[in-house]
Write an enzyme that holds these catalytic residues in place. Structure first.
Site, PDB file in Angstrom:
ATOM      1  N   HIS A  93       0.800  -1.079   0.072  1.00  0.00           N
ATOM      2  CA  HIS A  93       0.032  -0.080  -0.052  1.00  0.00           C
ATOM      3  C   HIS A  93       0.872   1.345   0.014  1.00  0.00           C
ATOM      4  O   HIS A  93       0.547   2.112  -0.828  1.00  0.00           O
ATOM      5  CB  HIS A  93      -1.050  -0.031   1.217  1.00  0.00           C
ATOM      6  CG  HIS A  93      -2.000  -1.020   1.210  1.00  0.00           C
ATOM      7  ND1 HIS A  93      -2.633  -1.282  -0.034  1.00  0.00           N
ATOM      8  CD2 HIS A  93      -2.410  -1.866   2.159  1.00  0.00           C
ATOM      9  CE1 HIS A  93      -3.613  -2.215   0.151  1.00  0.00           C
ATOM     10  NE2 HIS A  93      -3.434  -2.654   1.456  1.00  0.00           N
ATOM     11  N   VAL A  94       1.731   1.211   0.748  1.00  0.00           N
ATOM     12  CA  VAL A  94       2.672   2.558   0.841  1.00  0.00           C
ATOM     13  C   VAL A  94       3.253   2.659  -0.340  1.00  0.00           C
ATOM     14  O   VAL A  94       3.600   3.864  -0.881  1.00  0.00           O
ATOM     15  CB  VAL A  94       3.556   2.489   1.946  1.00  0.00           C
ATOM     16  CG1 VAL A  94       4.797   1.414   1.874  1.00  0.00           C
ATOM     17  CG2 VAL A  94       4.075   3.655   2.254  1.00  0.00           C
TER      18      VAL A  94
END
Length: 1501
Positions: free
Chosen positions: A1106-1107
């Site tokens: 996600h990051v």
């Protein structure tokens, strides 16, 4: 010399008639304390020791004349009284000597026998009535030593004999030197001895060996009731039988008196005698011999009994002049001594039988030359023990330690090493403790009540032991006033006799205004009565006293207690409480959260007692072990932290208390016995227990500790170094030996080896934490530096080297040589360096184990460490099965294992320099050895075992020429790093809170507390492994062409460097200036904070985490840096303006000026992000819908995309069946009358949130979980799932539906998770307009999960697909799970030729049985300009099982064809879906039994 001598053992330094392999004369030794006064020593020899350095040659039977294990002690004569004993006969062992010529074989023996004893017969007896029905029987038996036996029936259990001796009726009592165990001196006027329990009676035996004592007198005391029993008001008087010297013309020779006196001293335990006591002992020995003569024994009989020989000696025939002595007449014992000295000088070679004979004759020649010079035999005998007889020997060539044979290691299944104990989390331990709270005593309740008062600062808290009760002394400060609180559970009325001090130790009368009511003021003190208080009922009473000191200049309060007619002191000293608070407030340490607080409080209270000596500390620790064990992991952690603070010298080792070394070792022995017992029954705590044991040291009963006292005297005598520093050290050793003595001994050895360079001495001391100030701080301070003569060098090195092993045997838990000897055993005559101790070998050792340990010792100093490491690990593997079985010698085996472990660490550290230019395969092999060592020392070692299997596979790939070996090895290296980091985190979680709390309670220096866990890790095996892994990393990156960077988001950036520990800690921050974050930790699911233009980390988030996705979407540079030098350089530039210029595989950076910031690509990015509009979705009247009903008004893009794929993708791509709870269902459920209370509560919490109280987010999520399900929702969802051929949870029972309902509510509640909430705030998204649909799918129990980006996100190349694959479910790929996935690329025109970019390093896989998953599907995801994907939770109905992964047997890693098939199929599925949508896609899917399933797709951002 054909007869084998391997039965000969190394002699004791402190036993009479030392036993030698070389016909060495017998000398009497007084031991530690019998020769302190000139003219009064019982046995007055000056002793020389001739002792070899360690040598571990592999001798065979028959080849042992000079065997290293047979190391003699050569003593010189010192008393003419012993001359008749010093014959040339060999004494103590049988020896057969073959010589040339016609000399006959001779077998002689001189083993010392026990003290002469005689039969004892009853002389008289008498009964007394002490009172009521209590009877006392007194009997006197006489023989060589009169014996008084006293027995009491129908008695109290607390009786003592209050007694003394009479030399004539008019004199006062004398205190006999021979006393029963437990006897104490009472006010220097009497002895007080406790009676022993025998059934229902008490008994006591008193031996009187002083012939001057004619009678004993005594009283009986009941201490518990303060009651005295007398003989009609008088003392009981028992006359002893007369022991007049028998009338005889025979005079007992003084040498026999000395022998008998020595044997008496040995039998009594080698007590320290005063000169007067020595006189008494000497005369008692003489009296015994005269009694023996009176019974008809001759002097010759007595001599035979004492020496077990015929009483004659070759020297009684007269001494021949040198000129008349032939070589054949040189006594054998002198020839053998000289032969031994020649063997030592030659380096202790392994002589054959013929060589032994040659050496024996060469020794005779040496002595003959001395005779020819005119030296007498007596002079030779004196000089030979000093090594002054000249001899020439040739040393054999030194062994080349670079080329040595290696042991053949056994093939073992690594999984047999598996320790998989259920982890005991800190939380669960706290819950366990809270469920079963410890019952506090009345005194503890009182203390707790005071400590919990508001505004109270604890200045000092101490707990003292008073027989069966405790005394609490608590000094507090509140509102500027000092108060002293005293409390005890003692029943007898107490008076406090107290004063105040302006400097420590003084007694000043307290001012009248400070005296509590009813006090009596005295000259320099005051008396105050305690009062009685009931704590929790009339039965639970304590005596207490509170004194308010106020704000004066007083620094402390001395006191004693008075009860009845007795004074109560602190072990003979005054009690003293200081008014100085700790350096750090107690409550700063989170009030002990995450610790065994009650136990730590008790430890802190007992520290004043523990600091008196190691004996006190170890005994207190032993007393606390039961509580520690019952508390579990945190209790043992508390003991470890306390012992570690002790070992690192943060606590006082000795405070005004003299204690014998044997008492310290006995206390150590008691504690380690208890640790052994816990180890047997609680294997899940084995790692903690090993650490405690290595901190405490081995200890041992009896003479193991006493040898420290005895042998320092021998060193001083042997080497003529009785004064200066050596005498000061001797006094310290006698007073209170400690682990510092190991360092001091090493410093002396280094100083001597350096040719007496005093700077080397100080360097060794300082390196090990001993400063000049510390030397001066000892109770027996060391003021002087060592100062030796050069002619003392060789003998000092020999003797101090042996003494070092004695010190380590007691103080070190990790000394290899002493640990091996302790397990292999050594005999009472003495063997090796373990003198005067009788230890049997541990039974049940594996076949060949002694030879394996011998191999280890032979190679312990090899330069090439592989051979040694293999031997050490083979020994540990052989030992391992024995450590899990009960054994009365288990602790000896544990200490051996600890020592083997420690030697592995020191060996690899020694090889670092040699590894600078080592080939990768050598470093990898050493890593496997260190990993194996760590596995053998670790509780939960499954991950480490799979790391080891991975390294073995990497080595195999290298050996077979597999071109991807370095890439695979890099993944194993990354996983190993993660395993070591995880181990460090567990240590920190378990130990650091206890270290901080106890450190705060004890007022320790902050630096010592803050680095506690770090230093614990450094002291263990993991630190060496980590160092080796760091050495290999750049080598692997170079071979695999990986470079120093992995660029995840290749965006050029200009910003100011800011260094942070965790990205998570700053994700909600907003930076005003463009910022480049250098973050130590990035988990994978964080937000990129506002104002950040780049994130650089050594961590390894997946490219598709996600990051990573959010960094690319936000046009933020994001990269992993593998090079620690680059990272250190970036951190050093904190605050400076840098420009990062990335490519797809590298990043360059440089410092720039402020002007460059305006022209940078990211200058316009810093500032408020654009506002994104949402349209609120309304409830459409349906609680559940099928996939055919998925529209933009009903569900989000996630649901619509999966419905769109069905029937359009190739048939070999599976699409799971889906239903959904559409938009508006959550709001509809909340508005239902069922949930009115929940709705009202949520409204209040949301108002707080709008007002900026972000702490309510967690409370909001909890409130959502209180929702009840309307009946209509349950029915509609059931119908839709069944009509779609999905399993309905309720069919398995109501509980299964409840699980499903909770999962649905968790998805709704994730609207208010911190990450999602702050993300919507950043883009000014109206959170109230955010709606959450729930996509319901059946979980496919995946073998693998994958994520595909159909355009390579790192390079932007649209011609190739980039994908990542993990074992099990995909949550480990997109969530915050450490490690990397397998990554690969496929060219779209060559989808059947995938290229692996990196192998997996994730240690954990998630697996689940057949179940349902509820996926978040909001209207705030996949919006243009906003990456909302992954912000909200998807929740399975059942909890996933976490499995530690073994990649060494995974076909995706080891089967090339299978790997190619699976990766090609994933690539083709991605390509097909991209073509279906006509745009790059972000695709999630799984693999089950080789089939590809796609569970969702979205546009690639």
């Amino acid at each position: 010399m054909s007869a084998p001598l391997n039965s000969l053992q190394r002699p004791s330094l402190i036993s009479v008639f030392e036993i030698y392999t070389l016909h060495i004369p017998i000398i009497l030794i007084t031991g530690g304390n019998m020769s302190n006064s000139v003219g009064h020593s019982l046995l007055q020899p000056t002793v020389l020791k001739h002792q070899s350095q360690k040598n571990y040659s592999t001798c065979i039977a028959g080849n042992t004349l000079f065997q290293a294990q047979v190391t003699s002690q050569i003593r010189k004569l010192s008393s003419s009284a012993l001359s008749s004993l010093l014959s040339t006969d060999f004494r103590g062992h049988r020896l057969t000597v073959r010589k040339s010529g016609l000399r006959p074989k001779r077998v002689v023996s001189g083993l010392v026998q026990a003290v002469l004893t005689t039969d004892q017969t009853s002389e008289l007896g008498e009964k007394y009535i002490l009172g009521g029905d209590i009877e006392m029987q007194v009997e006197v038996k006489f023989g060589s030593i009169p014996l008084v036996e006293i027995q009491v029936a129908n008695n109290s259990d607390h009786l003592y004999l209050h007694w003394g001796g009479l030399q004539n009726k008019k004199e006062k009592w004398v205190l006999p030197g021979r006393r029963p165990e437990g006897t104490k001196v009472y006010k220097e006027r009497a002895l007080r001895t406790p009676f022993l329990k025998s059934g229902s009676n008490l008994f006591l035996k008193v031996e009187i060996d002083d012939p001057s004592i004619q009678a004993i007198e005594f009283l009986i005391v009941d201490e518990a009731n303060n009651k005295w029993y007398k003989n009609n008001g008088q003392n009981f008087h028992v006359k002893l039988p007369s022991r007049e010297k028998p009338v005889s013309n025979v005079v007992v020779p003084e040498d026999l008196v000395q022998i008998q006196a020595f044997l008496r001293w040995e039998k009594k335990g080698k007590q320290m005698y005063t000169p007067e006591q020595e006189k008494v002992e000497y005369e008692a020995a003489r009296a015994e011999l005269y009694e023996e003569i009176a019974r008809g024994s001759s002097i010759e009989d007595i001599r035979a009994k004492l020496t077990k020989k015929d009483g004659t000696s070759s020297e009684q025939t007269g001494v021949l002049e040198p000129s008349s002595i032939r070589k054949s007449d040189i006594p054998d014992d002198l020839a053998q001594i000289q032969a031994y000295i020649r063997w030592e000088k030659a380096g202790k070679p392994n002589f054959s039988a013929d060589q032994q004979l040659i050496e024996f004759e060469e020794a005779r020649k040496d002595l003959q030359k001395e005779l020819e010079k005119g030296t007498s035999l007596d002079d030779i005998r004196k000089r030979i023990t000093k090594g002054e007889i000249q001899t020439k020997v040739q040393k054999p060539p030194e062994k080349n330690t670079n080329f040595t044979h290696r042991i053949q290691r056994k093939k073992r299944d690594l999984m047999q090493l598996l320790n998989k104990h259920i982890p005991v989390s800190v939380k669960s331990v706290e819950e366990k403790v809270s469920m079963k709270p410890k019952t506090l005593s009345a005194v503890e309740l009182y203390s707790k009540a005071i400590e919990e008062q508001e505004g109270i600062n604890i200045l000092n808290k101490k707990t003292y032991r008073l027989v069966d009760e405790e005394l609490l002394v608590l000094a507090t400060k509140a509102s500027g006033k000092i108060r002293v609180h005293l409390a005890t559970g003692m029943k007898e009325p107490l008076t406090l006799h107290w004063a105040l001090s302006k400097k420590a130790g003084e007694w000043l009368a307290p001012p009248e205004n400070l005296l509590p009511q009813g006090s009596t003021s005295l000259v320099a003190a005051a008396d105050t009565q305690f009062s009685t208080l009931s704590i929790d009922g009339s039965a639970n009473k304590i005596q207490l006293l509170e004194i308010e000191i106020g704000e004066g200049s007083f620094v402390g309060m001395p006191f004693v207690l008075f009860s009845g007619k007795r004074w109560i002191k602190n072990n003979g000293s005054d009690f003293y409480v200081e008014f100085v608070g700790p350096k750090k407030a107690i409550k700063d340490a989170s009030d002990g959260k995450g610790t065994a607080k009650a136990l730590l409080d008790k430890i802190a209270g007992l520290e004043s007692e523990a600091q008196k000596s190691f004996m006190h500390r170890f005994n207190i620790a032993a007393d606390l072990m039961e509580e520690a064990k019952d508390t579990g992991e945190l209790g043992l952690a508390a003991i470890l932290v306390w012992m570690r603070f002790m070992a690192t010298r943060q606590l006082i080792w000795n405070k005004n208390y003299n204690v014998k070394p044997r008492e310290i070792s006995r206390a150590q022995d008691r504690l380690t016995d208890l640790l052994q017992n816990v180890y047997v029954n609680y294997q899940q705590y084995s790692e903690l227990l090993r650490m405690i044991m290595s901190t405490v040291g081995r200890g041992g009963e009896g003479d193991v500790g006493q040898r420290i006292r005895d042998e320092i005297l021998v060193i001083q005598r042997n080497n003529d170094c009785a004064g200066g520093m050596m005498e000061e050290w001797h006094q310290k050793l006698h007073n209170n030996t400690s682990p510092d003595d190991v360092v001091i001994c090493q410093a002396l050895l280094d100083y001597i080896k350096s040719d007496f360079d005093i700077s080397v001495y100080w360097n060794t001391l300082n390196t090990n934490g001993i400063t000049k100030e510390r030397l001066l701080s000892y109770d027996r301070a060391i003021h002087h530096e060592p100062n030796f003569r050069r002619d003392q060098k060789d003998s000092l090195l020999r003797d101090l080297g042996s003494y070092m092993r004695t010190l380590k045997a007691v103080h070190s838990g990790a000394d290899l040589e002493s640990a091996i000897s302790n397990c292999m055993g050594y005999k009472s005559e003495g063997q090796g360096f373990m003198v005067g101790v009788n230890i049997n070998p541990v039974s049940g050792l594996p076949s060949g184990f002694p030879e394996l340990l011998q191999f280890v010792l032979e190679h312990v100093e090899d330069k090439n460490v592989e051979t040694l490491l293999e031997g050490l690990l083979e020994a540990r593997e052989e030992l391992r099965p024995l450590l899990s079985k009960p054994n009365d010698r288990l602790k000896d085996l544990l200490f051996l294992d600890i020592a083997l472990d420690s030697t592995v660490r020191t060996a690899i550290e020694r090889s670092y320099e040699d590894l600078n230019n080592a080939e990768p395969e050598r470093v990898m092999y050493l890593i496997t050895l260190l990993l194996e060592n760590l596995i053998l020392s670790s509780d939960n070692n499954e991950d480490l075992i799979y790391c080891l299997k991975g390294w073995n596979q990497a080595i195999s790939m290298l050996e077979t020429g597999d071109g991807s070996w370095a890439l695979f090895a890099k993944s194993v290296l990354d996983r190993t790093r993660l395993a070591l980091a995880s181990k460090g985190e567990l240590y920190h979680q378990l130990l650091q809170p206890s270290a901080e709390y106890l450190g705060s309670r004890l007022g320790l220096d902050q630096w010592a507390v803050s680095i506690f866990t770090e230093e614990m890790i450094r002291a263990g095996s993991a630190a060496s492994l980590s160092s080796l892994v760091n050495r290999l990393d750049p080598i692997l990156r170079n071979v695999a062409h990986l470079g120093s960077w992995q660029v995840i988001s290749p965006v050029e950036a200009v910003g100011y460097i800011v260094v942070v520990d965790e990205l998570l800690s700053v994700q909600n921050k907003s930076y005003a200036l463009p910022t480049i974050l250098v973050a130590k930790s990035v988990r994978g699911e964080e937000e990129i904070p506002d104002g950040a233009v780049a994130v650089v980390t050594p961590d390894m988030p997946d490219v598709l985490s996600h990051v990573s996705v959010r960094a690319r979407n936000s046009k933020v540079c994001f990269a992993t840096c593998f090079d620690t030098n680059i990272l250190d350089d970036l951190r050093a530039k904190e605050g400076k303006l840098l420009k990062l210029k990335p490519t797809s595989a590298d990043i360059t950076y440089s410092e720039v000026q402020e002007g460059d910031l305006k022209g940078s690509n990211n200058s316009e990015q810093v500032g408020p992000p654009p506002s994104i509009k949402l349209v609120k979705k309304e409830f459409a009247g349906k609680f559940a819908i099928s996939s055919e009903e998925f529209t933009s008004e009903m569900v989000g893009a996630k649901s619509r995309n999966i419905a769109y794929l069905k029937g359009k993708v190739p048939s070999w791509v599976g699409i799971p069946t889906s239903v959904a709870l559409p938009f508006g269902v959550f709001e509809k459920v909340l508005s239902d009358e069922l949930n009115k209370g929940v709705s009202e509560k949520l409204q209040i919490l949301k108002k707080k949130l709008v007002a900026g109280d972000f702490d309510v987010l967690e409370e909001i999520r909890k409130t959502v979980l209180e929702l009840a399900a309307p009946t209509q929702l349950v029915q509609e969802l059931k119908n839709k799932m069944k009509s779609s051929d999905m399993p309905w949870p309720g069919d398995e029972g109501e509980q299964r539906w409840e699980q499903a309902w909770i999962a649905i509510k968790k998805v709704w509640a994730s609207k208010w998770n911190e990450r999602a909430y702050f993300s919507t705030r950043k883009v000014k998204l109206d959170h109230d307009l955010l709606c959450m649909a729930v996509l319901v799918q059946e979980i496919i129990n995946a073998d693998y999960a994958f994520v595909i980006h159909t355009t390579n996100p790192s390079s932007g190349d649209s011609s190739e697909i980039y994908a990542e694959v993990v074992k099990g479910l995909g949550e480990t790929l997109v969530g915050a799970y450490p490690g990397r996935a397998l990554s690969f690329i496929s060219k779209k025109d060559k989808l059947d030729s995938p290229k692996v970019l990196g192998y997996p390093s994730k240690p954990i896989g998630l697996f689940i049985k057949r179940s349902i998953i509820f996926r978040s599907d909001s209207n705030g995801e996949d919006l243009e300009g906003y990456a909302g994907a992954g912000l909200y939770d998807s929740v399975p109905m059942d909890e996933e099982e976490k499995v530690v992964l073994d990649y060494s047997c995974d076909p995706l890693m080891i089967d090339g064809n299978f790997q190619k098939s699976i990766l090609s199929s994933i690539g083709r599925a991605g390509d097909a879906i991209e073509k279906l949508y006509g745009s790059p896609q972000d695709i999630e899917g799984v693999v089950r039994d080789g089939k590809i399933y796609v569970v969702q797709t979205r546009p690639q951002m």
